[in-house]
Write an enzyme that holds these catalytic residues in place. Structure first.
Site, PDB file in Angstrom:
ATOM      1  N   GLY A 707       0.785  -1.226   0.000  1.00 18.94           N
ATOM      2  CA  GLY A 707       0.000   0.000   0.000  1.00 18.94           C
ATOM      3  C   GLY A 707       0.815   1.273   0.000  1.00 18.94           C
ATOM      4  O   GLY A 707       0.276   2.358   0.212  1.00 18.94           O
ATOM      5  N   PRO A 744       5.338  -4.577  -1.408  1.00 10.33           N
ATOM      6  CA  PRO A 744       5.112  -3.497  -2.376  1.00 10.33           C
ATOM      7  C   PRO A 744       4.783  -4.069  -3.757  1.00 10.33           C
ATOM      8  O   PRO A 744       5.477  -4.944  -4.264  1.00 10.33           O
ATOM      9  CB  PRO A 744       6.448  -2.760  -2.393  1.00 10.33           C
ATOM     10  CG  PRO A 744       7.445  -3.816  -2.048  1.00 10.33           C
ATOM     11  CD  PRO A 744       6.758  -4.735  -1.067  1.00 10.33           C
ATOM     12  N   CYS A 813     -18.583   2.269 -25.133  1.00 11.46           N
ATOM     13  CA  CYS A 813     -19.964   2.731 -25.055  1.00 11.46           C
ATOM     14  C   CYS A 813     -20.434   2.743 -23.600  1.00 11.46           C
ATOM     15  O   CYS A 813     -21.257   1.932 -23.178  1.00 11.46           O
ATOM     16  CB  CYS A 813     -20.871   1.845 -25.913  1.00 11.46           C
ATOM     17  SG  CYS A 813     -22.547   2.479 -26.054  1.00 11.46           S
ATOM     18  N   GLU A 814     -19.840   3.638 -22.812  1.00  7.79           N
ATOM     19  CA  GLU A 814     -20.186   3.837 -21.401  1.00  7.79           C
ATOM     20  C   GLU A 814     -19.930   5.299 -21.067  1.00  7.79           C
ATOM     21  O   GLU A 814     -18.903   5.863 -21.444  1.00  7.79           O
ATOM     22  CB  GLU A 814     -19.320   2.967 -20.474  1.00  7.79           C
ATOM     23  CG  GLU A 814     -19.582   1.474 -20.550  1.00  7.79           C
ATOM     24  CD  GLU A 814     -20.873   1.080 -19.851  1.00  7.79           C
ATOM     25  OE1 GLU A 814     -21.436   1.919 -19.102  1.00  7.79           O
ATOM     26  OE2 GLU A 814     -21.323  -0.060 -20.059  1.00  7.79           O
ATOM     27  N   TYR A 842      -2.124  -2.155 -11.975  1.00  8.48           N
ATOM     28  CA  TYR A 842      -3.577  -2.316 -12.114  1.00  8.48           C
ATOM     29  C   TYR A 842      -4.081  -1.657 -13.398  1.00  8.48           C
ATOM     30  O   TYR A 842      -5.132  -1.031 -13.428  1.00  8.48           O
ATOM     31  CB  TYR A 842      -4.300  -1.771 -10.872  1.00  8.48           C
ATOM     32  CG  TYR A 842      -3.811  -2.432  -9.621  1.00  8.48           C
ATOM     33  CD1 TYR A 842      -4.159  -3.744  -9.331  1.00  8.48           C
ATOM     34  CD2 TYR A 842      -2.929  -1.778  -8.748  1.00  8.48           C
ATOM     35  CE1 TYR A 842      -3.670  -4.383  -8.199  1.00  8.48           C
ATOM     36  CE2 TYR A 842      -2.437  -2.409  -7.622  1.00  8.48           C
ATOM     37  CZ  TYR A 842      -2.806  -3.717  -7.355  1.00  8.48           C
ATOM     38  OH  TYR A 842      -2.312  -4.344  -6.240  1.00  8.48           O
TER      39      TYR A 842
END
Length: 861
Positions: A707, A744, A813-814, A842
């Site tokens: 974190g 990490p 398409c959002e 991520y």
């Protein structure tokens, strides 16, 4: 009366500032600089450091005839300083030493010290110190005139004020006074006088209360029409929090008078709250500076610092708060209840600070600075108040105040920050009528952690970093500029990145050198025995090879990740792999144990239902510390609303199960969230795991999780890894029996990666302008999922002027397919390369083929 045009300035120096030869050399250089700028200088300074405390001890001990030794200490302190300055204290202060002895003998004879006598004695500290100061300035600069502040600061007697307040906490008018200005003008261009003291209408000595030298300086500035006031002290200015509690606290570059008043009143010790009003009345800027570091700009307080932007600038804590809770169903619609109740407070001389009301309860706090007699009257006060309501006195609580401007208008932005109160009992909430203050009263033993968490979310992640300066360690030269703050690698390798896009429309690019650099930061934490790369952050095979070459272990959250590591590195020591499944099927635990890796249990269920699997085996236990932390609620992995970890209340049952099934607990593991910038967080986790380890009879390893936060974008601050290292070393020194591990993941690879994509279309809809790019949330979902704000630039036109505000959107398409909202951008065109920074974690691992659009590929350079 209108003041004359003035070139006077007032410089106030505190006790620490005037107590050493080195500091006096700095004072001389400051005075010379101001005089070279055309100013006449009025020096107001305090007693030497520690002298006021010694004088109070004398007052306490003299009636018993036990002050002789203290008097000699007082003299010796002045002699030592004088000697270091090339002066003779016995020559300069002979009459003062005699007066000091005379006053003390009088107290011994009478057996007590009246308020008048106390004021005379306390004034000796400033009178003696300033005579030494004036003599030194005369020696070093030339003409320096000593003036007695009692001839210039005349105090007034507020109606109904008690004698003690009139004598020991006196106040003066803050009007411009031509007679005082005339006296100062006549004395020359360099005047030395005292803070803290004045005289009443009878000409008798009074004091302005502890910290009163700031107030004296403000009075002098007002009375002589000074152009500005400088408060020189032993700190670099006013900070966003107490830097001794929050080392990452930031200097406040500029404040309005109103903001400074609020911060000073709510616990900041740098500036006396009463010193601001006289300066504000005459629009005199105040500059808080550091004597030891005169080159630092400090904090400027002025009307020019006022602005309309809503912003939390500081967080303060006031301890020793006493709450009085009044319950009564009868108060509902009862006219006069508050008047009756508050009359009881008035009768006992109790000053109310905060007030919170409901239909059946009124809770108030007592100002700790004005109610030191509460314990003396407590019993009878509660008895009398009980006639109107049910009374409960609550102690061991502290007030945490968020301070800034227009706080009501940004409550919706503060919502996620207020989630930190989820784990705390909040006794009272108060929002100041001036919209500068939002205060919570909570249990005192939780305040330090709460303060650090709030500071991280409201200050370090604020979008207005121009309001803040450096941290205390950085300003005071206690740390070097961190490599994390150097120019981003993608700026240095811009041409290489652009060439990669010649044949591509979108691609992730990872930089090995940056990965190695950030791994070096973690390896520099000497207290950490092993670092495990959390491979869920980025599972690119080339990066995994780089991680393995850096001698890092692997933390895996699925059996698939475990198998991937073993496939890539068949000779790896299996003890360097930690498997941390969460709600995984039984088969994954069995496979993990068969593969010989460390297996973590984060739930009591497997121990109870699948005990045969673990009987006689060695495991790790994941503990829920009881709180979560991180940059977004979706990444907080601790606390009752998180699915992770064994809660503390189940530890006794866990202890029974591991004993029954002969299970060996090798280590304890905890991970509270992602993107944490509170450097104390990992030590806090270690302390909690140590407590659990003691309950279980001891373990070898404490895994503190990951974190570690990064500078997410250009408006945010970095986590200070050096502070993390310091705190963990403190824990390690206290508990050397443990091996400490960390995990990490994002910290290592986020900064190492960027996402490159090309502009496809440009569009305008009224005042809103859109820049469309080739890929979107199918490649990078963090902005949509977490509201993450990544630095975004037009790499082709990185040096061109930013002339427009745009939304950067993808082709999915959002409505949530937005990579960046309200970004300043240059004039752009189809085909330009757009870069999203800090996208190495991520990113690709969370990508998809949504809309059947393939995500960006990956390249390692």
């Amino acid at each position: 009366m209108t003041k004359d045009s003035s070139n006077w300035i007032v410089l106030k120096f505190g006790g620490t500032s005037v107590s050493s030869h080195e500091n006096w050399q700095n004072i001389v250089s400051v005075i010379k600089k101001r005089k070279s700028e055309g100013y006449s200088v009025c020096i107001v300074h305090s007693a030497l450091s520690g002298i006021s405390n010694l004088l109070e001890d004398v007052i306490a001990r003299a009636p018993q005839g036990k002050a002789t030794e203290l008097v000699e200490q007082l003299k010796e302190k002045h002699r030592r300083l004088a000697s270091s300055l090339g002066l003779s204290a016995d020559e300069l202060l002979q009459s003062d030493f005699e007066e000091l002895e005379h006053i003390v003998k009088g107290i011994e004879l009478i057996g007590e010290a009246s308020y008048r006598v106390q004021a005379r004695l306390l004034a000796m500290g400033e009178l003696m110190a300033t005579k030494l100061g004036a003599a030194y300035l005369e020696q070093e600069i030339g003409a320096a005139t000593w003036l007695d502040a009692r001839d210039l600061i005349k105090t007034i007697s507020p109606k109904n004020a008690a004698e003690r307040a009139q004598v020991l906490s006196a106040v003066s008018a803050s009007d411009y006074e031509p007679s005082v200005r005339k006296t100062i003008d006549k004395a020359g261009s360099l005047v030395v006088t005292q803070g803290f003291i004045g005289s009443d209408d009878e000409g008798k000595t009074v004091t302005l209360g502890r910290g009163g030298s700031d107030v004296s300086a403000a009075y002098f500035a007002a009375k002589i029409g000074a152009e500005h006031l400088e408060i020189w002290t032993d700190v670099p200015g006013m900070f966003s929090a107490n830097p001794h509690t929050v080392p990452s606290a930031r200097l406040l570059n500029h404040l309005s008078y109103e903001e400074a008043q609020e911060i000073a009143t709510n616990g900041a010790k740098v500036l006396h709250p009463r010193s601001i009003m006289p300066a504000r009345k005459h629009n005199i800027p105040i500059n808080v500076r550091c004597t030891q570091k005169p080159e630092l700009p400090g904090t400027v307080i002025s009307s020019d610092a006022s602005d309309n932007e809503a912003l939390v600038k500081a967080i303060s804590v006031r301890d020793d708060i006493i709450l009085v809770s009044m319950d009564s169903l009868g108060m509902w619609q009862q006219v006069g209840f508050l008047a009756d109740a508050f009359d009881v407070f008035k009768e006992y001389g109790l000053s109310i600070d905060l007030v919170s009301t409901s239909q059946s309860n009124v809770t108030v706090s007592l100002d700790p600075g004005l109610n030191d007699h509460f314990e003396d009257v407590r019993s009878q006060f509660v008895k009398d108040l009980n006639e109107y309501c049910k009374v409960k006195v609550i102690e061991a609580v502290s007030a945490v105040s968020l301070m800034g401007r227009k706080i009501r208008t940004i409550l919706h932005q503060l919502g996620t920050s207020f989630e930190v109160f989820e784990e705390h009992h909040v006794y009272l909430v108060s929002q100041a009528a001036n919209d500068l203050n939002f205060t919570f009263v909570v249990e005192s033993d939780q305040v330090d952690r709460l303060l650090r968490q709030l500071h991280e979310q409201l200050i370090l992640q604020s979008g207005n970093q121009q309001s803040f300066g450096g941290t205390w360690p950085k300003l005071m030269g206690q740390e070097q500029t961190d490599e994390q703050e150097s120019d981003a690698w993608w700026k240095q390798k811009r041409e290489e990145l652009l060439s990669l896009m010649d044949e591509r429309d979108s691609v992730y690019v990872y930089d090995r050198e940056t990965l190695q650099k950030y791994a070096g930061f973690i390896k520099g934490i000497n207290a950490v025995d092993r670092s495990l790369y959390a491979m869920k952050a980025n599972a690119n095979e080339e990066l995994l090879h780089a991680v393995n070459e850096l001698d890092l272990g692997f933390e895996c959250v699925s059996i698939g990740e475990v198998e991937k590591v073993i496939e890539l590195f068949p000779d790896i020591d299996r003890s360097e792999i930690l498997f941390t499944p969460n709600f995984a099927p039984k088969e994954e635990y069995e496979q993990g144990l068969e593969l010989g890796v460390h297996v973590t249990l984060d739930n009591i269920y497997p121990l109870k239902q699948w005990s045969a699997i673990f009987e006689g085996k060695q495991v790790f236990l994941r503990i829920d510390p009881g709180h979560g932390h991180g940059h977004h609620k979706h990444v907080k992995t601790g606390g009752v609303h998180s699915k992770f970890g064994i809660p503390r209340f189940e530890i006794p049952e866990v202890a029974n199960l591991i004993e029954r099934y002969d299970i060996s607990v090798k280590g304890l593991h905890a991970h509270i969230g992602s993107g944490i910038k509170d450097p104390h967080s990992w030590k806090d986790t270690a302390i909690i795991l140590h407590d659990v380890a003691e309950e279980l009879g001891g373990v070898d390893i404490l895994d503190l999780g990951g974190g570690f936060g990064i500078q997410e974008n250009e408006t945010q601050a970095d986590l200070d890894i050096r502070e993390v290292a310091t705190y963990l070393q403190q824990f390690k020194d206290a508990h050397p029996k443990y091996k400490l591990w960390v995990e990490p993941g994002r910290f290592l690879v986020a900064t190492s990666g960027v996402l490159l994509t090309k502009i496809t279309q440009l569009k305008g809809k009224g005042d809103v302008r859109y820049v469309g790019v080739e890929t979107g949330m199918n490649s990078f979902i963090r902005p949509a999922l977490y509201g993450a704000r990544h630095t975004i630039v037009n790499l082709d036109k990185i040096d061109e002027q930013l002339v427009q505000t745009v939304n950067i959107v993808g082709p999915i398409c959002e409505s949530g397919d937005k990579l960046g909202i309200d970004r300043r951008f240059p004039e752009s065109e189809e085909g330009d390369v757009v870069l999203l920074a800090n996208a190495g974690a991520y990113g690709y691992v969370m990508s998809s083929n949504y809309n059947l659009r393939p995500p960006a590929a990956e390249v390692v350079i």
